[in-house]
Design a protein around this motif. Structure first.
Motif, PDB file in Angstrom:
ATOM      1  N   VAL A  18     -12.649   0.757   5.327  1.00 14.18           N
ATOM      2  CA  VAL A  18     -11.299   1.205   4.949  1.00 14.18           C
ATOM      3  C   VAL A  18     -11.089   2.653   5.394  1.00 14.18           C
ATOM      4  O   VAL A  18     -10.068   3.001   5.987  1.00 14.18           O
ATOM      5  CB  VAL A  18     -11.093   1.056   3.429  1.00 14.18           C
ATOM      6  N   ASP A  43      -4.768   7.380  -0.690  1.00 20.95           N
ATOM      7  CA  ASP A  43      -4.126   6.079  -0.518  1.00 20.95           C
ATOM      8  C   ASP A  43      -4.449   5.150  -1.678  1.00 20.95           C
ATOM      9  O   ASP A  43      -5.495   5.267  -2.310  1.00 20.95           O
ATOM     10  CB  ASP A  43      -4.640   5.405   0.770  1.00 20.95           C
ATOM     11  N   PHE A  64      -4.789   1.245  -1.698  1.00 18.04           N
ATOM     12  CA  PHE A  64      -4.813  -0.012  -0.948  1.00 18.04           C
ATOM     13  C   PHE A  64      -5.164  -1.189  -1.859  1.00 18.04           C
ATOM     14  O   PHE A  64      -5.551  -2.248  -1.384  1.00 18.04           O
ATOM     15  CB  PHE A  64      -5.853   0.042   0.174  1.00 18.04           C
ATOM     16  N   PRO A  78       0.852  -1.191   0.000  1.00 18.73           N
ATOM     17  CA  PRO A  78       0.000   0.000   0.000  1.00 18.73           C
ATOM     18  C   PRO A  78       0.890   1.244   0.000  1.00 18.73           C
ATOM     19  O   PRO A  78       1.999   1.216   0.539  1.00 18.73           O
ATOM     20  CB  PRO A  78      -0.753  -0.087   1.328  1.00 18.73           C
ATOM     21  N   CYS A 125      -4.937  -1.938   4.827  1.00 18.02           N
ATOM     22  CA  CYS A 125      -5.118  -0.500   5.053  1.00 18.02           C
ATOM     23  C   CYS A 125      -4.971  -0.082   6.517  1.00 18.02           C
ATOM     24  O   CYS A 125      -5.164   1.075   6.838  1.00 18.02           O
ATOM     25  CB  CYS A 125      -6.514  -0.099   4.576  1.00 18.02           C
ATOM     26  N   HIS A 176      -9.107   7.552  -2.552  1.00 20.61           N
ATOM     27  CA  HIS A 176      -8.379   6.338  -2.915  1.00 20.61           C
ATOM     28  C   HIS A 176      -8.144   6.288  -4.416  1.00 20.61           C
ATOM     29  O   HIS A 176      -8.950   6.770  -5.196  1.00 20.61           O
ATOM     30  CB  HIS A 176      -9.181   5.090  -2.549  1.00 20.61           C
TER      31      HIS A 176
END
Lengths: 791, 266, 155
Positions: free
Chosen positions: A676, A665, A667, A639, A742, A727
């Motif tokens: 998440v 992020d 993930f 990640p 995560c 994300h």
């Protein structure tokens, strides 16, 4: 097909919430066994002392007391084992002293357990504990690594005369030195990664129970990995065979790493319950947690970054001292080495890297993994020194990072520090976070802050982590004394509903929901037909537990593998039922279909046939539909992401307020975006806590100065902002769900982001670095120390 | 906590009698928000606890001429929510609203806070800063005579606070700089312009507990503005130091909080 | 041993306790109401918050004998049968809990906060939850939940 609102990718509301919201969770301390007694542990008030004598006579005679045990009683019993063997660069194994269950002869940190009182009530046990007379002879203590390494320092363990546990290195030193010799600029930074106390809200607890009729021991404990505890305590400490030892980790109120380890209290209540013939409950008071839960971080590092004239990274090197505390906790040696040194490439294509880590014994609580574990330390070093480089080069810190990122087309990417990153797109998360944080509007906000007498600063950081630990053969070659696969058992019941037993353990992560979404999607049955069970060694076949953001990547994959077996067997059964060839059977949307026809049989009918095998190929196929899989990952997952934080500093008081925090992020694929995001929020809370609030302080004599919430600053609701999270997805290439994990990201990426923002705000004073936490006092001192002209 | 004898008298006279009988081994308890945590840590071990919780007459807020009288067992929440306190001495309501957390404010009392005289408590700053009068079952005590050092007061054995009378000031404000962990005051400054002159009282910082700052009071008497005290320094020598704040930082914060309080007072 | 008489979640209860017994010990150990948790020993974490006579208090900082004659509501008494209280429902809807350990105290504090503030802002909520520690959520979703729960309570 599972309904879209509960399948993979849906933000399904958590099924575990009803019990927690109505007070019906069952945490260890909520469990009471018939005829139960209570334990109180007597702990050392000294950081380092010889135990001259322990007199338990008065305590044994006190009201309600059933038994009192001391180190003498545990002399012949093995100590707590360490699960990871690290070798020094000269090839010698680390020094691994005994970690007694109850201290014998010597105490090595404040809180070291010395005796235990078992009584009818907790209050009686505590009252009696005060009647135990212990004669200590205090020894000079090392409250920090500097004191421990000073010439002539008293050894914490006689086996380690210089208090050095190991001296480890990774990377190509010659290549790195060569890279530095060509550098246009070398940026240097000394920094401290502050010691933290994990502080899961549920204090640790353990209940030991022995059944004389069956010879079986049961341990209820606040653990992230009950099978690991069964193995460590059973095989290495008490000599109890697995088939006579049941470990139950029921609802667990947060872990963050601190509940991975096998602790003395688990062995004490298990052993003593057989001695006294009654169940024994021990529950930590919070002040005990502060001096007995493994702490996190505590690194001191010197780092250097070599750049060419265009800002390209040529080489990186670092030397780190890592505090082990008074004993080696279960996974302590692997944290500053294989979870830290291997991450020093970060998100960057730096060609040459070398690191040296010296692990040091001190008279403090053992240090082990805490949310992120090694990766936050690595990320903090890199992202701080890159920020310093950008400032020295007068370059946009985002641009400097972008210039050095590993490019999407470079994956799979072999770093100079052992890891192979399978996939990623760091440019994408950076672009995303700059937009999310309204980078364009920053100058206007800075001016507004200034008009109010406040200094505004903006910080950027990127991070990468290695999660989904880990290929067993790889970690085995690096010193792990365990495999790091995961197990799952999928039991299809006769009427087609499903019970899944997973070796992963949930203590806040919501597995009961997420895993059920996976099963429901794969089997095409409604989510309410799926039950997820975990936490009991008598129910779950095996498990390595939950830590290092591994549950979905490793535990989830084990479930998928077991489901694959279920579907494969189901196809055989369906073929027989529909009188077709097995090769022609397809499974989709909860139905087995003969390809190219409209003939189908639902999953439930196949399940029933498996248990009522009247029309069934009994000569070639066993009845039943129940499959177990063990999954050993092929690689770590990686990640990664980029964060932006804006802070405001009050120059009069030094108070830092986080004004905004944005996180982008990657993930991989998300199973439940709501969960998440919750994990990201929590990690950010802890990361911002480390950056601004939290620190565990020992004085030079090893006395704990932050032993309660009166002095250890826990982040509260009004210390933190609302977060913006987003994300992007590059799917993991080596697991079927494409997931990466995560749980730790926020705690890894947030600290350098916040500190970079604080330094940015203070840059007009010429401040180039501040150690965490950037408390008002520390910020004020930095401003005072600045050139008077700049104040 | 150790076991103790518990009494819950229904009259002030009984309470006084019980606590006198208990002697040094006895503790009065109002809300218990400081005493119980201390007993849980086994730092206090009274043999007898006399709970004032049944003395309902001791709770309540009354405006009496140019003063506000607050009964000893009035909770912080009640003071914060009182329309009378908000109207007459807004700074006091705000101070009460900032004590501990909501749960503490629902039980903790003004009398308990003052009698305990914790050096980091908020109420002592208001009592001293407003020149309040403490009424007990025996006498009236002026604020300046009441606080005698860390956890020490002028209260005699058997003496129980019944009310605190606050004169209504012309202007007042309280500014607190909180310990980031415990949220107690590292420095709290109460500034008031009263009929009797300007008063500046500081809690959280002093080695001897709450204290006044005469130099600031003098400067503000002539010119009640933040600017007037810009140059007034408080010496760090007699201030507390701990891992959260050095004495120098506390000295500096006294200046900052005092100036902000003066500005807030208007 | 003193006797205390209380109404807990609408039911009259009577128990003999030591004077030093905290309300939280009585609830958890004698009455079996283990939804109220203990997360610290310095009266700061708020995991033990219950309502006594309608006000949120820390059950770890109140002697059982002090509460004699009071009406106590714990997390177990908040829902009506299977129907969650609007604040509980909001915590579920907004993912305001993870490990669940701080949750009972958090919800009880939030309910009392909402009852006393007709128009809560985010700042009110953050400040109003000063006495409740959560280690899992970073508070983000708790704040969202309390804002939504407070609104639902007014309906």
């Amino acid at each position: 097909m599972a309904p879209n609102d509960t399948g993979i990718g849906a933000s399904v509301r958590r099924r575990e919430d009803y019990r927690f919201l109505t007070g019906q969770g069952t945490y260890t301390d909520d469990i009471n066994r018939p005829n139960q007694t209570y334990a109180w542990i007597v702990r050392s008030p000294h950081a380092h002392a010889t135990i001259k004598s322990v007199d338990t006579k008065a305590a044994k005679a006190a009201p309600g007391v059933i038994a009192v045990y001391t180190g003498e009683d545990f002399k012949a019993i093995n100590g707590l084992p360490c699960g990871w063997l690290v070798h020094s660069r000269d090839g010698k194994p680390m020094i691994e002293p005994k970690h007694p269950i109850l201290a014998h002869g010597k105490v090595r940190h404040v809180g070291d357990p010395v005796a235990v009182v078992i009584a009818e009530t907790k209050a009686q046990a505590r009252d009696a504990a005060e009647k135990i007379a212990i004669d200590y002879a205090a020894l000079p203590a090392a409250g920090d690594m500097k004191a421990a390494l000073a010439p002539g320092a008293k050894p914490v363990h006689d086996e380690a005369p210089g208090n050095l546990c190991f001296d480890w290195e990774l990377g190509d030193k010659a290549a790195t030195d060569a890279a530095f010799s060509k550098a246009a600029r070398v940026v240097k930074l000394d920094l401290v990664n502050n010691r933290l106390v994990p502080n899961a809200m549920e204090p640790r607890a353990a209940i030991g129970e022995y059944d004389r009729a069956t010879g079986e021991h049961t341990l209820y404990t606040t653990s992230q990995n009950p099978h690991v505890i069964r193995l460590l305590m059973g095989a290495f400490v008490l000599g109890l065979p697995e088939h006579k030892l049941r470990v139950v980790a029921p609802d667990v109120g947060g872990g963050f790493g601190s509940k991975i380890y096998h602790y003395a209290e688990e062995a004490i209540v298990t052993w003593a319950s057989k001695q006294v013939g009654r169940p024994i409950k021990w529950t930590a008071e919070r002040s005990e947690s502060f001096m007995s839960d493994a702490h996190g971080r505590d690194h001191v590092t010197h780092a250097e970054l070599a750049l060419d004239k265009d800002g390209k990274f040529l080489g990186f090197k670092s030397e780190t001292l890592a505090n082990m505390g008074g004993y080696l906790s279960t996974f302590a040696p692997c944290i500053p080495t294989y979870l830290h040194g291997t991450l020093l490439a970060g998100n960057y294509a730096t060609p040459a890297i070398w690191t040296n880590v010296k692990a040091v014994f001190t008279n403090t609580v053992p240090v082990d993994a805490y949310r992120g574990a090694g990766r936050p330390e690595a990320t903090f070093i890199l992202e701080r020194i890159i920020d310093k480089a950008a400032r020295e080069l007068k370059m946009d810190p985002a641009e400097l990072r972008r210039r050095n990122y590993i490019k999407p087309e470079q994956f799979p990417y072999q770093t100079p520090v052992a890891l192979v990153y399978d996939t990623g797109n760091y440019h994408a998360t950076l672009d995303q976070v700059l937009k999310l944080s309204d980078a364009a509007g920053y100058e206007k906000r800075k001016a507004e802050s200034k008009a109010r007498g406040k200094l505004r600063g903006r910080g950027i950081a990127s991070y990468i982590e290695a999660c989904g630990i880990a290929p067993s053969n790889v970690v085995g070659s690096l010193g792990a004394r365990a495999g790091l696969y995961e197990a799952a058992n999928v039991r299809v019941n006769p009427t087609g509903n499903v019970t899944v037993f997973t070796g992963s353990h949930a203590h806040g992560q919501g597995h009961e929901t997420t895993f059920a979404q996976v099963v429901s999607t794969m089997l095409g049955i409604p989510m309410d037909q799926v039950e997820i069970s975990h936490g009991d060694t008598n129910r779950v076949p095996f498990g390595m537990g939950t830590y290092g953001s591994r549950s979905i990547a490793v535990g989830g994959t084990a479930i998928v593998k077991a489901l694959d077996k279920i579907i494969a067997k189901g196809k055989k059964i369906a073929a027989h039922l529909m009188e077709a060839a097995e090769a022609d059977i397809e499974f989709k949307d909860g139905k087995f279909t003969v390809a190219g026809t409209d003939k189908s049989t639902p999953f439930g009918a196949v399940a029933l046939a498996a248990y009522v095998p009247h029309k069934y190929p009994l000569e070639t196929l066993e009845p039943g539909l129940d499959e177990t899989a063990f999954y050993d990952p092929k690689n770590f997952t990686f990640p990664a992401g980029s964060y932006v934080c804006e802070v405001e500093v009050d120059p009069e008081t030094g108070v830092v307020e986080v004004q905004s925090f944005a996180a982008a992020d990657d993930f991989g694929r998300l199973i439940n975006p709501m969960i998440v995001e919750g994990q990201v929020h929590g990690g950010l809370g802890q990361g911002i806590g480390q950056a601004l609030l939290e620190t565990c302080v020992y004085d030079k004599d090893g006395q704990l100065q932050t032993g309660s919430y009166m002095d250890y600053t826990m982040p509260r609701a009004d210390d933190l902002p609302s977060f913006k999270v987003a994300h992007s997805v590059t799917a993991c290439t080596h697991n079927p769900l494409g997931v990466k994990g995560c749980g730790e990201a926020g705690a890894i990426g947030a600290p350098p982001t916040v500190i970079n923002a604080v330094i940015d705000a203070l840059s007009e004073y010429g401040v180039t670095h501040l150690d965490m936490p950037a408390t008002p006092h520390r910020v004020w001192q930095a401003i005072q120390a600045a050139q008077p002209a700049k104040r | 906590m150790y076991e103790f004898a518990y009494h819950r008298p229904s009259s002030l006279a009984d309470a006084a009698k019980l606590i006198l009988e208990a002697g040094d081994n006895g503790k009065l308890m109002a809300g218990g928000q400081t005493l119980i945590p201390t007993m849980k840590q086994r730092l206090a071990s009274p043999g007898t606890v006399v709970d004032l919780g049944a003395l309902k007459d001791l709770a309540g807020i009354k405006v009496e001429g140019n003063a506000v009288a607050i009964g000893a067992t009035t909770t912080h929440a009640a003071v914060a929510a009182s329309k009378d306190v908000q109207a007459k001495i807004k700074a006091l309501a705000e101070l009460a609203e900032g004590i501990g957390d909501r749960q503490v404010r629902h039980l903790g009392t003004i009398g308990g806070s003052i009698a305990n005289n914790d050096p980091a408590a908020d109420y002592p700053a208001a009592v001293l800063g407003l020149g309040a009068t403490i009424t007990t079952n025996q006498r009236k005590i002026a604020a300046d005579e009441f606080f005698k050092g860390l956890f020490e007061t002028a209260l005699k054995p058997g003496e129980i606070i019944t009310a605190v009378g606050f004169p209504v000031p012309e202007k007042a404000a309280y500014m607190k700089f909180r310990n980031p962990a415990s949220r107690y005051a590292i420095v709290g400054v109460f500034v008031a312009k009263t009929a009797g002159g300007v008063r500046v009282a500081v809690t959280g910082a002093g080695q001897g507990g709450v204290f006044r700052v005469p130099d600031m009071e003098k400067a503000l008497a002539g010119n009640f503005s933040a600017k007037a005290i810009e140059g007034v320094k408080v010496a760090a020598t007699s201030l507390n130091a701990d891992i959260h704040a050095s004495a120098e930082y506390r000295a500096h914060l006294i200046g900052v909080m005092a100036r902000r309080a003066v500005t807030a007072a208007g | 041993m003193p006797t205390v008489n209380l109404t807990v979640n609408g039911k009259a209860v009577s128990a003999n306790v030591e004077a030093r017994t905290l309300l939280v010990n009585l609830l958890r150990e004698q009455l079996g109401l283990t939804g109220t948790h203990v997360g610290c020993d310095t009266s700061q974490c708020g995991a033990c918050v219950v309502h006594v006579d309608g006000k949120s208090v820390k059950a770890c900082t109140l002697l059982a004998v002090q509460a004699n004659g009071s009406k106590v509501t714990t997390i177990e008494g908040l829902a009506s049968g299977d129907k969650l209280h609007p604040m509980q429902e909001a915590f579920r809807e907004h993912h305001g809990l993870q490990c669940g350990f701080c949750t009972p105290g958090m919800v009880m504090s939030a309910v009392c906060l909402a009852q006393n503030h007709p128009n809560l802002t985010e700042k009110d909520v953050r400040e109003g939850l000063e006495g409740n520690l959560c280690r899992c959520t970073g508070y983000h979703n708790i704040v969202q939940a309390v804002l939504a729960g407070a609104q639902a309570m007014r309906r």
